[in-house]
Design a protein around this motif. Structure first.
Motif, short mmCIF file in Angstrom:
data_model
loop_
_atom_site.label_atom_id
_atom_site.label_comp_id
_atom_site.label_asym_id
_atom_site.label_seq_id
_atom_site.Cartn_x
_atom_site.Cartn_y
_atom_site.Cartn_z
N LEU A 10 -3.29 8.03 -3.41
CA LEU A 10 -4.22 6.96 -3.38
C LEU A 10 -3.67 5.81 -2.46
O LEU A 10 -4.73 5.37 -1.88
CB LEU A 10 -4.78 6.47 -4.56
CG LEU A 10 -5.66 7.47 -5.29
CD1 LEU A 10 -5.64 6.83 -6.80
CD2 LEU A 10 -6.77 7.88 -4.68
N LEU A 11 -2.59 5.72 -2.63
CA LEU A 11 -1.96 4.45 -1.69
C LEU A 11 -2.12 4.76 -0.37
O LEU A 11 -2.24 4.01 0.57
CB LEU A 11 -0.61 3.76 -2.26
CG LEU A 11 -0.68 3.15 -3.69
CD1 LEU A 11 0.74 2.92 -4.03
CD2 LEU A 11 -1.34 1.98 -3.53
N PHE A 12 -1.59 6.05 -0.07
CA PHE A 12 -1.52 6.58 1.31
C PHE A 12 -2.80 6.34 2.11
O PHE A 12 -2.95 6.14 3.17
CB PHE A 12 -0.84 7.94 1.36
CG PHE A 12 -1.01 8.78 2.49
CD1 PHE A 12 0.03 8.27 3.69
CD2 PHE A 12 -1.84 9.45 2.72
CE1 PHE A 12 -0.05 8.90 4.70
CE2 PHE A 12 -1.95 10.15 3.99
CZ PHE A 12 -0.87 10.03 5.09
N PHE A 13 -3.79 7.12 1.34
CA PHE A 13 -5.25 6.98 1.77
C PHE A 13 -5.61 5.47 2.07
O PHE A 13 -6.35 5.23 3.18
CB PHE A 13 -6.28 7.65 0.69
CG PHE A 13 -6.18 9.11 0.69
CD1 PHE A 13 -6.02 9.83 1.78
CD2 PHE A 13 -6.22 9.83 -0.57
CE1 PHE A 13 -5.85 11.14 1.85
CE2 PHE A 13 -6.29 10.90 -0.52
CZ PHE A 13 -6.09 11.91 0.65
N GLY A 14 -5.29 4.37 1.39
CA GLY A 14 -5.57 3.25 1.47
C GLY A 14 -4.98 2.68 2.77
O GLY A 14 -5.61 2.05 3.52
N VAL A 15 -3.68 2.89 3.05
CA VAL A 15 -2.94 2.57 4.23
C VAL A 15 -3.75 3.21 5.37
O VAL A 15 -3.91 2.61 6.40
CB VAL A 15 -1.57 2.83 4.02
CG1 VAL A 15 -0.90 2.97 5.46
CG2 VAL A 15 -0.80 2.12 3.10
N VAL A 16 -4.01 4.52 5.26
CA VAL A 16 -4.63 5.23 6.46
C VAL A 16 -5.95 4.67 6.59
O VAL A 16 -6.14 4.44 7.72
CB VAL A 16 -4.70 6.70 6.13
CG1 VAL A 16 -5.79 7.38 7.32
CG2 VAL A 16 -3.24 7.53 6.16
N ASP A 17 -6.80 4.16 5.71
CA ASP A 17 -8.16 3.52 6.04
C ASP A 17 -7.96 2.32 6.57
O ASP A 17 -8.67 2.08 7.54
CB ASP A 17 -8.73 3.51 4.59
CG ASP A 17 -10.11 2.84 4.65
OD1 ASP A 17 -10.94 3.23 5.63
OD2 ASP A 17 -10.37 1.72 3.85
N VAL A 18 -7.14 1.53 6.13
CA VAL A 18 -6.99 0.30 6.54
C VAL A 18 -6.63 0.28 8.24
O VAL A 18 -7.14 -0.44 9.04
CB VAL A 18 -6.06 -0.68 5.87
CG1 VAL A 18 -5.65 -1.97 6.72
CG2 VAL A 18 -6.72 -1.11 4.63
N THR A 68 -2.32 -4.31 -4.07
CA THR A 68 -2.10 -3.04 -4.71
C THR A 68 -1.07 -2.20 -4.66
O THR A 68 -0.63 -1.77 -5.90
CB THR A 68 -3.46 -2.36 -4.14
OG1 THR A 68 -4.67 -2.97 -4.04
CG2 THR A 68 -3.63 -0.91 -4.67
N ILE A 69 -0.21 -2.29 -3.64
CA ILE A 69 1.02 -1.74 -3.50
C ILE A 69 1.97 -2.25 -4.25
O ILE A 69 2.65 -1.39 -5.15
CB ILE A 69 1.53 -1.61 -2.08
CG1 ILE A 69 0.62 -0.69 -1.13
CG2 ILE A 69 2.94 -1.04 -2.03
CD1 ILE A 69 0.77 -0.76 0.34
N VAL A 70 1.93 -3.52 -4.20
CA VAL A 70 3.23 -4.12 -5.13
C VAL A 70 2.84 -3.96 -6.66
O VAL A 70 3.83 -3.45 -7.34
CB VAL A 70 3.04 -5.56 -4.82
CG1 VAL A 70 3.86 -6.38 -6.02
CG2 VAL A 70 3.73 -6.01 -3.56
N PHE A 71 1.47 -4.16 -6.88
CA PHE A 71 1.15 -3.85 -8.44
C PHE A 71 1.55 -2.43 -9.03
O PHE A 71 1.69 -2.11 -10.18
CB PHE A 71 -0.36 -4.24 -8.74
CG PHE A 71 -0.16 -5.91 -9.03
CD1 PHE A 71 0.49 -6.42 -10.06
CD2 PHE A 71 -0.93 -6.72 -8.28
CE1 PHE A 71 0.46 -7.89 -10.27
CE2 PHE A 71 -0.88 -8.10 -8.36
CZ PHE A 71 -0.20 -8.67 -9.41
#
Length: 121
Positions: A10-18, A68-71
């Motif tokens: 999910l974090l990977f998808f977030g980074v790719v999206d941004v 989000t990544i940190v938490f």
């Protein structure tokens, strides 16, 4: 282990999206113009407002992603369920983007004129 895999995905998808939408969001004017014209909703002419709204949306989206990544990593380190954190971050980022688009569209005189012409007389 499933939580670490799901959270990382999910974090990977977030980074790719941004990263992949950063350019489009920073210059919302052409995208909104194209979308409104395709819908027959007049022409979009508020490029300056769209650029400002997109810049704010990009800043908020990057900050939300970093938080989000940190938490999520802190939760994983503490061996607690963390997959929900990227979901919350994505929701906040999505709402931010929708608000930015609404502000840009509702600030456009051409779109407002189109909406006013749609109302029954």
């Amino acid at each position: 282990m499933w939580d670490v895999l799901l959270t990382s995905t999910l974090l990977f998808f977030g980074v790719v999206d941004v990263i992949s939408t950063f350019g489009t969001v920073s210059d919302l004017g052409p995208a909104l113009r194209e979308g409104l014209e395709a819908q027959g909703a007049g022409t979009f002419s508020s490029d300056a407002i769209a650029a400002d709204a997109g810049a704010v949306a990009n800043i908020v989206r990057v900050v939300v992603l970093l938080i989000t990544i940190v938490f999520a990593l802190l939760q994983i380190q503490r061996r607690r369920i963390a997959f929900w954190i990227p979901l919350v971050g994505a929701t906040i980022a999505g709402i931010t983007l929708v608000v930015a688009v609404f502000i840009a569209v509702l600030s456009d005189p051409g779109f407002i004129a189109y909406v006013e012409n749609m109302q029954p007389q």
